[in-house]
Design an enzyme around this catalytic site. Structure first.
Site, PDB file in Angstrom:
ATOM      1  N   TYR A  96       0.948  -1.124  -0.289  1.00 23.78           N
ATOM      2  CA  TYR A  96       0.121   0.232   0.029  1.00 23.78           C
ATOM      3  C   TYR A  96       0.776   1.082   0.099  1.00 23.78           C
ATOM      4  O   TYR A  96       1.551   1.968   0.412  1.00 23.78           O
ATOM      5  CB  TYR A  96      -0.727   0.479   1.209  1.00 23.78           C
ATOM      6  CG  TYR A  96      -1.460  -1.290   1.011  1.00 23.78           C
ATOM      7  CD1 TYR A  96      -1.711  -1.082   0.395  1.00 23.78           C
ATOM      8  CD2 TYR A  96      -2.837  -1.744   2.236  1.00 23.78           C
ATOM      9  CE1 TYR A  96      -3.381  -2.574  -0.080  1.00 23.78           C
ATOM     10  CE2 TYR A  96      -4.158  -2.256   2.258  1.00 23.78           C
ATOM     11  CZ  TYR A  96      -4.101  -2.848   1.235  1.00 23.78           C
ATOM     12  OH  TYR A  96      -4.793  -4.397   1.587  1.00 23.78           O
ATOM     13  N   HIS A 144      -0.741 -12.389   0.961  1.00 27.60           N
ATOM     14  CA  HIS A 144      -1.886 -10.801  -0.002  1.00 27.60           C
ATOM     15  C   HIS A 144      -2.538 -12.445  -0.804  1.00 27.60           C
ATOM     16  O   HIS A 144      -3.617 -11.921  -1.535  1.00 27.60           O
ATOM     17  CB  HIS A 144      -1.229 -10.565  -0.207  1.00 27.60           C
ATOM     18  CG  HIS A 144      -1.927  -9.073  -0.157  1.00 27.60           C
ATOM     19  ND1 HIS A 144      -1.566  -7.401   0.271  1.00 27.60           N
ATOM     20  CD2 HIS A 144      -3.047  -8.919  -0.978  1.00 27.60           C
ATOM     21  CE1 HIS A 144      -2.340  -6.949  -0.607  1.00 27.60           C
ATOM     22  NE2 HIS A 144      -3.273  -6.792  -0.663  1.00 27.60           N
ATOM     23  N   PRO A 189     -16.161  -3.454   2.434  1.00 25.97           N
ATOM     24  CA  PRO A 189     -17.777  -3.120   2.134  1.00 25.97           C
ATOM     25  C   PRO A 189     -18.867  -2.482   2.049  1.00 25.97           C
ATOM     26  O   PRO A 189     -19.664  -2.612   2.355  1.00 25.97           O
ATOM     27  CB  PRO A 189     -17.883  -3.743   4.106  1.00 25.97           C
ATOM     28  CG  PRO A 189     -16.375  -2.995   3.946  1.00 25.97           C
ATOM     29  CD  PRO A 189     -15.032  -3.085   2.768  1.00 25.97           C
ATOM     30  N   LEU A 190     -17.802  -1.254   1.466  1.00 23.60           N
ATOM     31  CA  LEU A 190     -18.634  -0.075   1.324  1.00 23.60           C
ATOM     32  C   LEU A 190     -18.788  -0.099  -0.634  1.00 23.60           C
ATOM     33  O   LEU A 190     -18.924   1.508  -0.752  1.00 23.60           O
ATOM     34  CB  LEU A 190     -18.027   1.165   1.786  1.00 23.60           C
ATOM     35  CG  LEU A 190     -18.423   1.212   3.080  1.00 23.60           C
ATOM     36  CD1 LEU A 190     -18.271   2.522   4.178  1.00 23.60           C
ATOM     37  CD2 LEU A 190     -19.791   0.879   3.518  1.00 23.60           C
ATOM     38  N   ARG A 217     -16.427   0.109  -2.298  1.00 21.53           N
ATOM     39  CA  ARG A 217     -15.171   0.758  -3.174  1.00 21.53           C
ATOM     40  C   ARG A 217     -15.454   2.573  -3.270  1.00 21.53           C
ATOM     41  O   ARG A 217     -15.752   3.188  -3.822  1.00 21.53           O
ATOM     42  CB  ARG A 217     -14.130   0.312  -4.146  1.00 21.53           C
ATOM     43  CG  ARG A 217     -13.619  -1.328  -3.998  1.00 21.53           C
ATOM     44  CD  ARG A 217     -13.229  -1.306  -5.812  1.00 21.53           C
ATOM     45  NE  ARG A 217     -13.094  -2.738  -5.378  1.00 21.53           N
ATOM     46  CZ  ARG A 217     -11.705  -3.593  -4.569  1.00 21.53           C
ATOM     47  NH1 ARG A 217     -10.969  -2.837  -3.858  1.00 21.53           N
ATOM     48  NH2 ARG A 217     -11.908  -4.903  -4.694  1.00 21.53           N
ATOM     49  N   GLY A 218     -16.279   2.635  -2.557  1.00 24.23           N
ATOM     50  CA  GLY A 218     -16.530   4.238  -2.109  1.00 24.23           C
ATOM     51  C   GLY A 218     -17.838   4.802  -2.957  1.00 24.23           C
ATOM     52  O   GLY A 218     -18.639   5.410  -2.420  1.00 24.23           O
TER      53      GLY A 218
END
Length: 324
Positions: free
Chosen positions: A56, A121, A201-202, A204-205
């Site tokens: 990241y 990952h 869970p959202l 990606r915006g």
């Protein structure tokens, strides 16, 4: 905030965690001060579970978290990951040498001598799973990690790995617009006492209080669900869900997270943000309880398979296990 157990033998953690992918600038320019403020807000709301990874921002996310840990000295649970080899020949490496080297680099950035949870990952398909689990079990024995996890895997891999050494957590994408884990992953984790950690869970915006502009960042910008005409169609379908949440006094992200939380008490979603104001909208989720009428209305508004476009493009499918 409610708390849930991180696997059969793991610590108790907040029912909602914080995904720190955006701290690394994956979704646009980032600012360290902004990220530190987000982490402060996280602690104020009772969230004590942070999920990051070595890639990241190529270490930026872990470095920011390490700065925060050193100055605040909070009691939090940290999960990080390794396996991707960056560069023109981008590939997956689950070798012991790679995992050990990347873990040591992560610990240095975080300013810690261990992490509570360490994921591969992605799974390197050509490497025997027993070899990989052997490496992870040795890291547990040495006190470098509290437990190990798997990401973007199928139920058959979860069962096989768990038979070799108990898996602490499995992290796959899951939300109102990505429902594949309902076809085996959620059930397998429940049966084996493994925490299931839904990432994104959202959506990606997309499941925010306000519609977003079509993203142009490198990840979402070329993703099928964010490409036209899919993007506009998906935005339109979410309008009614936003109204549903608002009519009940809930923020849209809180309602979406409540839906995830109520799929099982072994689910610990990790929505991501670098903005404190966004994070504060989540906290209500742990207190929301849907009535039978609410469940029926959500199923009507956003039935399984409602999202248009695949969740990944062909160029984003490196080592993702498909099982349905």
């Amino acid at each position: 905030m409610q708390y849930r157990k991180l696997g059969a033998t793991g610590p108790m953690v907040s029912a909602i965690g914080l995904g720190a992918m955006s701290f690394g600038g994956i979704f646009g320019a980032t600012d360290e001060g902004e990220s530190l403020s987000c982490l402060d807000a996280m602690l104020e709301t009772g969230i004590d579970f942070i999920d990051t990874a070595n890639i990241y921002g190529m270490g930026i996310s872990e470095t920011v978290i390490g700065t925060w840990l050193a100055s605040r000295k909070p009691q939090v649970t940290i999960a990080t990951k390794a396996s991707f080899v960056a560069g023109p020949d981008r590939r997956i490496d689950n070798s012991e040498a790679h995992l050990r080297a990347e873990l040591e680099a992560s610990l240095k950035r975080l300013g810690r001598d261990h992490v509570e949870l360490f994921y591969i990952h992605r799974r390197e398909q050509s490497r025997p799973l027993a070899e990989v689990v052997g490496t992870l079990s040795r890291l547990i024995e040495e006190g470098k990690i509290g437990g190990y996890g798997l990401s973007e895997v199928a139920p058959y891999t979860i069962r096989a790995a768990h038979a070799l050494h108990p898996v602490t957590a499995v992290q796959n994408e899951y939300s109102l617009w990505t429902r594949a884990p309902e076809l085996g992953v959620i059930q397998t984790c429940k049966a084996l006492g493994i925490a299931f950690i839904p990432f994104s869970p959202l959506a990606r915006g997309m499941l925010g209080d306000a519609p977003i502009a079509r993203p142009e960042d490198g990840f979402r910008g070329t993703n099928p669900r964010f490409s036209e005409p899919n993007f506009s169609a998906n935005l339109a379908k979410l309008t009614a869900f936003r109204a549903f949440a608002a009519e009940r006094g809930w923020s849209t992200p809180a309602a979406a997270l409540a839906w995830v939380l109520q799929q099982g008490d072994h689910l610990i979603p990790i929505p991501g943000t670098r903005y404190a104001q966004n994070l504060r909208q989540w906290v209500q989720a742990a207190e929301i309880r849907f009535t039978p009428e609410d469940w029926a209305e959500i199923d009507r508004l956003l039935p399984p398979g409602w999202a248009e476009g695949d969740r990944y493009g062909d160029h984003q499918l490196l080592a993702i296990e498909r099982y349905c």
